[in-house]
Structure formats: structure tokens, C-alpha cells
Design an enzyme around this catalytic site. Structure first.
Site, PDB file in Angstrom:
ATOM      1  N   ASP A   4      13.569  -2.420  -3.856  1.00 19.45           N
ATOM      2  CA  ASP A   4      14.863  -2.316  -3.180  1.00 19.45           C
ATOM      3  C   ASP A   4      14.705  -1.958  -1.700  1.00 19.45           C
ATOM      4  O   ASP A   4      13.602  -1.607  -1.243  1.00 19.45           O
ATOM      5  CB  ASP A   4      15.755  -1.278  -3.883  1.00 19.45           C
TER       6      ASP A   4
ATOM      7  N   ASN B 158      20.471  10.025 -11.608  1.00 19.71           N
ATOM      8  CA  ASN B 158      21.585   9.555 -12.446  1.00 19.71           C
ATOM      9  C   ASN B 158      21.145   8.449 -13.404  1.00 19.71           C
ATOM     10  O   ASN B 158      21.968   7.772 -14.004  1.00 19.71           O
ATOM     11  CB  ASN B 158      22.745   9.061 -11.566  1.00 19.71           C
TER      12      ASN B 158
ATOM     13  N   HIS C  70      19.337   5.770 -12.514  1.00 19.81           N
ATOM     14  CA  HIS C  70      19.177   4.433 -11.940  1.00 19.81           C
ATOM     15  C   HIS C  70      17.706   4.028 -11.871  1.00 19.81           C
ATOM     16  O   HIS C  70      16.809   4.873 -11.816  1.00 19.81           O
ATOM     17  CB  HIS C  70      19.898   4.290 -10.592  1.00 19.81           C
TER      18      HIS C  70
ATOM     19  N   GLU D 260      22.701   1.120 -10.321  1.00 16.00           N
ATOM     20  CA  GLU D 260      23.432   2.358 -10.559  1.00 16.00           C
ATOM     21  C   GLU D 260      24.138   2.335 -11.919  1.00 16.00           C
ATOM     22  O   GLU D 260      24.422   1.254 -12.457  1.00 16.00           O
ATOM     23  CB  GLU D 260      24.491   2.528  -9.459  1.00 16.00           C
TER      24      GLU D 260
HETATM   25  C1  GLP Z   1      15.625   5.979  -4.840  1.00 17.02           C
HETATM   26  C2  GLP Z   1      14.979   4.667  -5.223  1.00 17.02           C
HETATM   27  C3  GLP Z   1      14.559   4.649  -6.667  1.00 17.02           C
HETATM   28  C4  GLP Z   1      13.806   5.918  -7.010  1.00 17.02           C
HETATM   29  C5  GLP Z   1      14.708   7.092  -6.770  1.00 17.02           C
HETATM   30  C6  GLP Z   1      14.110   8.413  -7.212  1.00 17.02           C
HETATM   31  O1  GLP Z   1      16.972   6.023  -5.151  1.00 17.02           O
HETATM   32  N1  GLP Z   1      15.850   3.559  -4.993  1.00 17.02           N
HETATM   33  O2  GLP Z   1      13.766   3.506  -6.909  1.00 17.02           O
HETATM   34  O3  GLP Z   1      13.359   5.879  -8.329  1.00 17.02           O
HETATM   35  O4  GLP Z   1      14.983   7.098  -5.383  1.00 17.02           O
HETATM   36  O5  GLP Z   1      13.629   9.110  -6.130  1.00 17.02           O
HETATM   37  P1  GLP Z   1      12.723  10.404  -6.256  1.00 17.02           P
HETATM   38  O6  GLP Z   1      11.419   9.932  -6.787  1.00 17.02           O
HETATM   39  O7  GLP Z   1      12.618  10.919  -4.847  1.00 17.02           O
HETATM   40  O8  GLP Z   1      13.415  11.332  -7.180  1.00 17.02           O
END
Ligand code: GLP
Length: 242
Positions: free
Chosen positions: A67, A136, A138, A143
Site C-alpha cells: 500500500d 483494527n 486491517h 479497513e
Molecule cells: C499500516 C499499514 C499496515 C500495517 C499497519 C500496522 O496501517 N498499512 O500494512 O500492518 O500499519 O502497523 P504497525 O506495525 O506499526 O502496528
């Protein structure tokens, strides 16, 4: 589904990096799906170390990121392109032309989504997709919703995600409101999936994802339908439902 427990985020990173390295050794031209967020940082650090020790090479690897934020160029310090360059691309022998990521500044976002899907298809599909888990539930930026988009698409980020990701920006107002993300179909078509989750604050959502009902309100729950899902975590999941 395989669940591998490690004692802390560093160990999770080591285990995940070894699993990825094994795939590269078996298939030097691996098509690797990459994730951002804080969780995979130790994984990338160990991959860089394995490369530095001469154990693996990315010279023939192709990568596709999950993404990217809409509106941020690859030189913006909070763009995912910048993140990847800092943590992996710029530190290994991966040819930059082999590293693809949706462009957040493409003039035509729909065309960019289509381009991305075609590029993945032309590469022969993703062999191994690395995933983190949003607080959440995702995956990528898919989402929680009543339905899940299948292919790469434009998404409106939820308030929960904007707030969760605000820690990387000066304030929540600077977090982009939209992103381009692979869809769940694109993710599920990867031949193997490696889900990396660390930190006790994700215990409930990981528990729901792996052992609760498969519902679009918990996007990661769909991963349970994947035939080759490996989870590496430092969260001790104690109450797997029957
Ligand atoms: C972002 C990314 C996700 C990732 C998430 C979790 O939202 N788009 O792909 O899994 O962050 O982030 P963290 O690893 O900092 O908790």
C-alpha cells in the site's frame, strides 16, 4: 495455519527474516510482497544483516508493496516508498526497478491501481506476502467494512487508522485520508503468507483474527482461508476457540 512463537519483537524479526531468506534461497527470483509499519522493521534489519553476511541476494528478487498513502511522493519522509528505501531497498542489492509500490501521486489513481494489478500478474503473482496487522484488524489498508474489495483500490482510511498512524506524523491532521492498497483477493492469491504481529496491545485483535468468526469487520480473519499461512508472533495466544 502455522503459528510460530518468539519471545520478543527482535526474535520475531529473526524468525521471520530466516523464513523469508529460505524462500529467496530456494527461489532467487522470488516475488516478495512487502509490508510497512513498525512491526516488520526488525525483520528487515535481519534480512539486511543476512545480505551483509553474504547469505542471501536480492539481485533477482522482485517486490511489491501492499500500500501507499495518496498524496505523498516517494521523497516524503512518511511515504511507504521512503520507508522501504530506508529499511530495505537502499540497503540490499535489490535493483530499484524491481521494487514496485503504488504511486500515491499518480494523476489517475484508478489507472494506477490497474497498472499495479497488471504488474503483479505479469510478474507471475506474489510468491510470499509479508503482512502486519492493523490495530483494527486491517491488512494492507483493507479497513473493517461490510464488504472487502478484491483488487488494488483507493480506500478512505478510518479514523482509527488515522489516529493509530498519527504517531509517525507531527499531528493527526497531517495523516493522509486516503491510500491505495492491494485488495484482499490480491493478498490471498499470494502463494504463501507470513503474518507478523508483535506487542500485547494486539492480543485481542490477533485472537479475533485467528480464532474468531471470519467476517469483513475483521479483515485479517479472511487469512484463515489461506492454505499456507504462517504467523510469527510474540503474543502468547492462550485461548484458541474450538
Ligand atoms: C499500516 C499499514 C499496515 C500495517 C499497519 C500496522 O496501517 N498499512 O500494512 O500492518 O500499519 O502497523 P504497525 O506495525 O506499526 O502496528
Amino acid at each position: 495455519m502455522d503459528i510460530i512463537y518468539a519471545s520478543n519483537p527482535e526474535s520475531v524479526g529473526q524468525v521471520a527474516a530466516r523464513l523469508i531468506a529460505r524462500e529467496i534461497l530456494v527461489k532467487p527470483d522470488l516475488v516478495l510482497g512487502l509490508a510497512t509499519g513498525s512491526t516488520p522493521i526488525p525483520t528487515y534489519r535481519y534480512l539486511v544483516r543476512l545480505f551483509g553476511e553474504g547469505l542471501i541476494s536480492f539481485a533477482k528478487v522482485r517486490t511489491f508493496n501492499l500500500d501507499e498513502y495518496v498524496g505523498l511522493s516517494s521523497t516524503h519522509s512518511q511515504s511507504y516508498a521512503y520507508f522501504m528505501n530506508e529499511h530495505l531497498w537502499g540497503k540490499v542489492d535489490l535493483p530499484r526497478c524491481n521494487a514496485d509500490i503504488p504511486s500515491g501521486t499518480a494523476p489517475d489513481i484508478q489507472a494506477e491501481c490497474q497498472r499495479y494489478e497488471t504488474a503483479i500478474k505479469n510478474a507471475g503473482g506474489i510468491d510470499l506476502q509479508i503482512l502486519g496487522l492493523g490495530p483494527n484488524g486491517h491488512i494492507g489498508f483493507n479497513e473493517p467494512s461490510h464488504d472487502l474489495a478484491i483488487r488494488t483500490h483507493l480506500v478512505d482510511l478510518t479514523e482509527a487508522t488515522i489516529n493509530a498512524n498519527a504517531r509517525f506524523f507531527d499531528n493527526a491532521g497531517e495523516v493522509p485520508r486516503q491510500a491505495i492498497t492491494m485488495g484482499v483477493g490480491t493478498i490471498m492469491q499470494a502463494r504463501k503468507i507470513l503474518l507478523i504481529v508483535t506487542g500485547d496491545k494486539k492480543r485481542d485483535i490477533l485472537q479475533q483474527s485467528l480464532f474468531g468468526p471470519v467476517i469483513p469487520e475483521v479483515p485479517a480473519s479472511i487469512l484463515r482461508f489461506h492454505p499456507y499461512l504462517t504467523v510469527v508472533t510474540d503474543i502468547n495466544l492462550t485461548s484458541a476457540c474450538p
